[in-house]
Design an enzyme around this catalytic site. Structure first.
Site, mmCIF file in Angstrom:
data_model
loop_
_atom_site.group_PDB
_atom_site.id
_atom_site.type_symbol
_atom_site.label_atom_id
_atom_site.label_comp_id
_atom_site.label_asym_id
_atom_site.label_seq_id
_atom_site.Cartn_x
_atom_site.Cartn_y
_atom_site.Cartn_z
ATOM 1 C CB SER A 49 49.296 -71.854 149.147
ATOM 2 O OG SER A 49 48.241 -71.845 150.097
ATOM 3 C CG ASP A 81 51.192 -74.042 144.781
ATOM 4 O OD1 ASP A 81 52.056 -73.795 143.931
ATOM 5 O OD2 ASP A 81 49.969 -73.921 144.559
ATOM 6 C CG HIS A 82 52.283 -69.934 144.417
ATOM 7 N ND1 HIS A 82 52.943 -69.376 143.342
ATOM 8 C CD2 HIS A 82 51.240 -70.626 143.898
ATOM 9 C CE1 HIS A 82 52.302 -69.690 142.230
ATOM 10 N NE2 HIS A 82 51.272 -70.457 142.535
ATOM 11 C CG ASP A 103 55.620 -66.896 143.524
ATOM 12 O OD1 ASP A 103 56.223 -66.071 142.813
ATOM 13 O OD2 ASP A 103 54.380 -67.006 143.535
ATOM 14 C CD GLU A 135 55.362 -69.428 140.235
ATOM 15 O OE1 GLU A 135 54.593 -68.677 139.621
ATOM 16 O OE2 GLU A 135 55.093 -70.610 140.485
ATOM 17 N N GLY A 187 43.242 -67.411 139.751
ATOM 18 C CA GLY A 187 41.868 -66.988 139.999
ATOM 19 C C GLY A 187 41.037 -67.005 138.726
ATOM 20 C CG HIS A 216 51.655 -71.873 138.571
ATOM 21 N ND1 HIS A 216 51.517 -72.018 139.926
ATOM 22 C CD2 HIS A 216 52.778 -72.545 138.228
ATOM 23 C CE1 HIS A 216 52.540 -72.729 140.388
ATOM 24 N NE2 HIS A 216 53.322 -73.068 139.372
ATOM 25 N N GLY A 218 45.399 -72.394 136.312
ATOM 26 C CA GLY A 218 44.631 -73.189 135.345
ATOM 27 C C GLY A 218 43.142 -72.905 135.346
ATOM 28 C CB THR A 241 39.995 -70.550 141.437
ATOM 29 O OG1 THR A 241 41.212 -69.855 141.664
ATOM 30 C CG2 THR A 241 38.832 -69.644 141.794
HETATM 31 O O1 G3H Z 1 49.316 -72.718 142.319
HETATM 32 C C1 G3H Z 1 48.079 -72.702 142.191
HETATM 33 C C2 G3H Z 1 47.497 -72.564 140.865
HETATM 34 O O2 G3H Z 1 48.295 -71.885 139.996
HETATM 35 C C3 G3H Z 1 46.037 -72.305 140.876
HETATM 36 O O3 G3H Z 1 45.531 -71.356 139.989
HETATM 37 O O4 G3H Z 1 43.429 -70.886 141.216
HETATM 38 O O5 G3H Z 1 43.747 -70.135 138.891
HETATM 39 O O6 G3H Z 1 43.445 -72.530 139.394
HETATM 40 P P1 G3H Z 1 43.947 -71.217 139.863
HETATM 41 ZN ZN ZN Z 2 50.073 -71.075 141.053
#
Ligand code: G3H
Ligand code: ZN
Length: 289
Positions: A49, A81-82, A103, A135, A187, A216, A218, A241
């Site tokens: 990120s 990422d994002h 994003d 996104e 999260g 995303h 997950g 997370t």
């Molecule tokens: O871009 C990162 C993910 O979408 C992580 O999501 O923290 O819920 O696994 P998460």
């Molecule tokens: Zn994500």
């Protein structure tokens, strides 16, 4: 010749499996992903990120990933990422990342479309092999333990990404991958149980667009939901997370058990193993093993 991310993704689409995307904040995280990729023999994506790449160093994380790819011949790719602005997208593209995510989930549909298009045009002008993801639908912003559902998260039938919107967005922006809101959250809720993934919505969006779909948020979803989501057309799954929690818990335990230890490479060993276990299990699940 080494496969590109585009080729690996097209293999995943054809084979109906998903590639795991794992966020890292430090070199310990990178080793966890590399060892997991070596043990499973699968391709993986390392995600950073804006905050994660600022901590690691943007050019340095690129150099680290290139170095493991060359030395160990693992199909490992690097994703920005994002990313919330064109300037930061440009920075990642210029640094040589394999893919970037603009994003604009919190922007209006039109504004998101306009900014995403600008990112796609820039990526194409630099190197057509760089993939751009966007996104559509807000699912929260932090990979952490959540006390409540983030305000404004798209979770209800009416607020999840609509197939017709997805179709228009993909067509007009020319993106390579789409991250829709289909029930997941960034999260893990403190209760440990996240909302269910809307499998029917994944199927409907998959029908409406040709580009690979990315799931995303997950962490916190059940194995059976993941299997169904991949079956329905998800080609990449993001996990962060769960890895962060594994790192924190293992480190805490090791520090408590060995209070006299001062060598960082010894202190960090358990944390690398704990992260590797999560990554390896997820890779096997997403690849249908
Ligand atoms: O871009 C990162 C993910 O979408 C992580 O999501 O923290 O819920 O696994 P998460
Ligand atoms: Zn994500």
């Amino acid at each position: 010749m080494e496969k590109t991310l585009r080729q690996c993704l097209s293999d995943a689409q054809a084979g109906n499996y998903a590639i795991g995307h794992f966020n890292i904040s430090n070199i310990e995280g990178l080793w966890a992903v590399v060892h997991a990729a070596q043990n499973t023999g699968k391709s993986v994506i390392v995600g950073v990120s804006e905050g994660e790449r600022d901590f690691l160093g943007i050019k340095q994380v690129k150099a680290l990933v290139s170095s493991v790819r060359d030395e160990f011949q693992v199909p490992i790719f690097l994703n920005a990422d994002h990313t919330y602005s064109f300037d930061r997208v440009k920075e990642a593209i210029d640094a040589g990342f394999d893919s970037v995510i603009f994003d604009g989930a919190k922007l209006s549909f039109e504004e998101n479309l306009k900014e995403t298009k600008k990112c796609v045009e820039y990526a194409r002008s630099v190197n057509p092999e760089i993939l751009v993801e966007a996104e559509l639908g807000y699912i929260g912003q932090s990979s952490k333990v959540l006390d409540e559902i983030p305000e404004g998260a798209s979770l209800s039938e009416e607020t999840l990404t609509k197939p017709e919107e997805a179709e228009k967005f993909v067509k007009e922006t020319g993106i390579d991958m789409l991250a829709p809101a289909v029930g997941t959250l960034h999260g893990i809720l403190r209760s440990g149980v996240n909302p269910e993934i809307n499998i029917e919505r994944i199927k409907a969006i998959k029908k409406a667009v040709k580009v690979p779909l990315v799931l995303h948020g997950g962490s916190g979803s059940t194995s059976s939901d993941f299997e169904k989501a991949v079956e329905a057309g998800i080609s990449i799954v993001h996990i962060s997370t769960e890895i962060r929690i594994a790192f924190r818990d293992a480190l805490k335990k090791d520090l408590q058990e060995n209070p006299e230890e001062v060598a960082p490479y010894k202190i960090m060993k358990g944390a690398v193993q704990a992260m590797q276990k999560i990554v390896e299990d997820r890779i096997r699940l997403f690849s249908g093993e």
